[in-house]
Design a protein around this motif. Structure first.
Motif, PDB file in Angstrom:
ATOM      1  N   VAL A 184      -2.148  -2.498 -20.032  1.00  0.00           N
ATOM      2  CA  VAL A 184      -2.442  -1.075 -20.033  1.00  0.00           C
ATOM      3  C   VAL A 184      -1.891  -0.513 -21.338  1.00  0.00           C
ATOM      4  O   VAL A 184      -0.777  -0.838 -21.755  1.00  0.00           O
ATOM      5  CB  VAL A 184      -1.820  -0.354 -18.817  1.00  0.00           C
ATOM      6  CG1 VAL A 184      -0.313  -0.503 -18.772  1.00  0.00           C
ATOM      7  CG2 VAL A 184      -2.202   1.124 -18.818  1.00  0.00           C
ATOM      8  N   ALA A 185      -2.697   0.297 -22.008  1.00  0.00           N
ATOM      9  CA  ALA A 185      -2.305   0.859 -23.295  1.00  0.00           C
ATOM     10  C   ALA A 185      -1.568   2.175 -23.098  1.00  0.00           C
ATOM     11  O   ALA A 185      -1.573   2.768 -22.009  1.00  0.00           O
ATOM     12  CB  ALA A 185      -3.532   1.058 -24.180  1.00  0.00           C
ATOM     13  N   ALA A 186      -0.935   2.648 -24.176  1.00  0.00           N
ATOM     14  CA  ALA A 186      -0.192   3.904 -24.114  1.00  0.00           C
ATOM     15  C   ALA A 186      -1.107   5.091 -23.832  1.00  0.00           C
ATOM     16  O   ALA A 186      -0.649   6.118 -23.316  1.00  0.00           O
ATOM     17  CB  ALA A 186       0.574   4.117 -25.420  1.00  0.00           C
ATOM     18  N   ASN A 187      -2.402   4.979 -24.151  1.00  0.00           N
ATOM     19  CA  ASN A 187      -3.331   6.079 -23.877  1.00  0.00           C
ATOM     20  C   ASN A 187      -3.846   6.071 -22.441  1.00  0.00           C
ATOM     21  O   ASN A 187      -4.710   6.876 -22.078  1.00  0.00           O
ATOM     22  CB  ASN A 187      -4.503   6.056 -24.856  1.00  0.00           C
ATOM     23  CG  ASN A 187      -5.326   4.776 -24.753  1.00  0.00           C
ATOM     24  OD1 ASN A 187      -5.082   3.933 -23.886  1.00  0.00           O
ATOM     25  ND2 ASN A 187      -6.302   4.635 -25.629  1.00  0.00           N
ATOM     26  N   GLY A 188      -3.339   5.135 -21.612  1.00  0.00           N
ATOM     27  CA  GLY A 188      -3.685   5.105 -20.194  1.00  0.00           C
ATOM     28  C   GLY A 188      -4.840   4.199 -19.839  1.00  0.00           C
ATOM     29  O   GLY A 188      -5.172   4.069 -18.654  1.00  0.00           O
ATOM     30  N   ASN A 189      -5.470   3.548 -20.822  1.00  0.00           N
ATOM     31  CA  ASN A 189      -6.621   2.686 -20.556  1.00  0.00           C
ATOM     32  C   ASN A 189      -6.189   1.224 -20.450  1.00  0.00           C
ATOM     33  O   ASN A 189      -5.307   0.764 -21.173  1.00  0.00           O
ATOM     34  CB  ASN A 189      -7.662   2.831 -21.668  1.00  0.00           C
ATOM     35  CG  ASN A 189      -8.292   4.202 -21.683  1.00  0.00           C
ATOM     36  OD1 ASN A 189      -8.814   4.668 -20.677  1.00  0.00           O
ATOM     37  ND2 ASN A 189      -8.229   4.874 -22.825  1.00  0.00           N
ATOM     38  N   THR A 190      -6.864   0.503 -19.545  1.00  0.00           N
ATOM     39  CA  THR A 190      -6.578  -0.912 -19.348  1.00  0.00           C
ATOM     40  C   THR A 190      -7.578  -1.772 -20.114  1.00  0.00           C
ATOM     41  O   THR A 190      -8.510  -1.259 -20.735  1.00  0.00           O
ATOM     42  CB  THR A 190      -6.634  -1.266 -17.854  1.00  0.00           C
ATOM     43  OG1 THR A 190      -7.953  -1.011 -17.367  1.00  0.00           O
ATOM     44  CG2 THR A 190      -5.637  -0.425 -17.057  1.00  0.00           C
ATOM     45  N   ASP A 191      -7.386  -3.073 -20.044  1.00  0.00           N
ATOM     46  CA  ASP A 191      -8.260  -3.996 -20.783  1.00  0.00           C
ATOM     47  C   ASP A 191      -9.703  -3.963 -20.274  1.00  0.00           C
ATOM     48  O   ASP A 191     -10.624  -4.308 -21.007  1.00  0.00           O
ATOM     49  CB  ASP A 191      -7.711  -5.425 -20.680  1.00  0.00           C
ATOM     50  CG  ASP A 191      -7.568  -5.866 -19.229  1.00  0.00           C
ATOM     51  OD1 ASP A 191      -8.434  -6.600 -18.718  1.00  0.00           O
ATOM     52  OD2 ASP A 191      -6.573  -5.451 -18.594  1.00  0.00           O
ATOM     53  N   ASP A 192      -9.932  -3.539 -19.031  1.00  0.00           N
ATOM     54  CA  ASP A 192     -11.289  -3.483 -18.482  1.00  0.00           C
ATOM     55  C   ASP A 192     -11.778  -2.046 -18.322  1.00  0.00           C
ATOM     56  O   ASP A 192     -12.574  -1.740 -17.436  1.00  0.00           O
ATOM     57  CB  ASP A 192     -11.367  -4.211 -17.134  1.00  0.00           C
ATOM     58  CG  ASP A 192     -10.263  -3.772 -16.179  1.00  0.00           C
ATOM     59  OD1 ASP A 192      -9.433  -2.926 -16.573  1.00  0.00           O
ATOM     60  OD2 ASP A 192     -10.227  -4.272 -15.043  1.00  0.00           O
ATOM     61  N   SER A 193     -11.318  -1.166 -19.207  1.00  0.00           N
ATOM     62  CA  SER A 193     -11.730   0.236 -19.122  1.00  0.00           C
ATOM     63  C   SER A 193     -13.149   0.464 -19.632  1.00  0.00           C
ATOM     64  O   SER A 193     -13.782   1.458 -19.276  1.00  0.00           O
ATOM     65  CB  SER A 193     -10.752   1.123 -19.909  1.00  0.00           C
ATOM     66  OG  SER A 193     -10.718   0.744 -21.275  1.00  0.00           O
ATOM     67  N   VAL A 194     -13.650  -0.435 -20.505  1.00  0.00           N
ATOM     68  CA  VAL A 194     -15.012  -0.283 -21.028  1.00  0.00           C
ATOM     69  C   VAL A 194     -15.973  -0.938 -20.033  1.00  0.00           C
ATOM     70  O   VAL A 194     -16.323  -2.104 -20.136  1.00  0.00           O
ATOM     71  CB  VAL A 194     -15.156  -0.910 -22.423  1.00  0.00           C
ATOM     72  CG1 VAL A 194     -16.572  -0.707 -22.964  1.00  0.00           C
ATOM     73  CG2 VAL A 194     -14.148  -0.313 -23.386  1.00  0.00           C
TER      74      VAL A 194
END
Length: 222
Positions: free
Chosen positions: A149-159
């Motif tokens: 999970v990135a600092a901007n709140g998105n995970t690796d499968d967000s796309v």
């Protein structure tokens, strides 16, 4: 000499071994017969199209909600148990224009001597309002380093196409259109008509006249 009151075989009755005798009296209630007759008058093509739209729209809306919940639970788990790793941010891609559309970036990081990279959303599903930083903090799953999970709140499968709240109204709209098709296919058959109410009891209701023989039998029973 035949006993009084006996019936001759074959007089108004099917033979004992025939199919009609095995079937016996009509077992289907009147309401089911009416239901079957109404179903025969349904526009099956419109009903099928409406049912497909209804189920597809509801499935799509529910799938988006379930996927959003999956991303939220995954992000919370990785923030609590993940290992912090600093990643490099490159290759911003904007499909519609700055500030709108699906803005994505690619993050590069190393964990356990292995280089990883993944494309994630730049910000929210609506896009990035400003240029992303050159570096970003990630919290990586130590057992599955490709998940983070990135600092901007998105995970690796967000796309993923299900990661969009805007798809829920479209799914519900498709379900509503399908419901209209199904309703329109069933209305001409009288499927939604109310059953006719029984006539009220009272002085104004016609009474069935009893024959003399029936009145005599009633007096004998008393």
């Amino acid at each position: 000499m035949e006993p009084s009151g006996g019936r001759e075989p074959g007089a108004g009755e099917p033979p004992p071994g025939s199919t009609e005798a095995a079937a016996g009296p009509e077992r289907v209630p009147g309401r089911w017969r009416r239901l079957r007759s109404r179903l025969r008058g349904v526009d099956r093509r419109s009903a099928a199209i409406g049912l497909v739209l209804l189920l597809a729209g509801l499935t799509y809306a529910v799938a988006i909600g379930a996927y959003k919940w999956h991303l939220h639970a995954k992000a919370e788990r990785l923030r609590a148990d993940g290992v912090p790793v600093r990643a490099t941010v490159t290759d911003r891609h904007n499909t519609v224009g700055r500030g709108g559309g699906t803005d994505t970036v690619r993050v590069w990081y190393e964990y356990g001597g292995v280089q990883h990279n993944e494309r994630i959303l730049c910000g929210s599903a609506g896009g990035c309002s400003e240029e992303p930083p050159e570096e970003m903090m990630l919290w990586v799953d130590p057992e599955r380093p490709a998940e983070f999970v990135a600092a901007n709140g998105n995970t690796d499968d967000s796309v993923f196409f299900l990661n969009s709240w805007g798809g829920i109204p479209f799914g519900l709209l498709g379900a509503a259109v399908g419901g209209v098709f199904v309703f329109a296919a069933l209305v001409p058959t009288g499927m939604f008509d109310r059953p006719a109410s029984a006539p009220p009891r009272g002085p104004g209701r016609d009474r069935v006249r009893r024959t003399r023989a029936a009145r005599r039998r009633g007096k004998a029973r008393r």
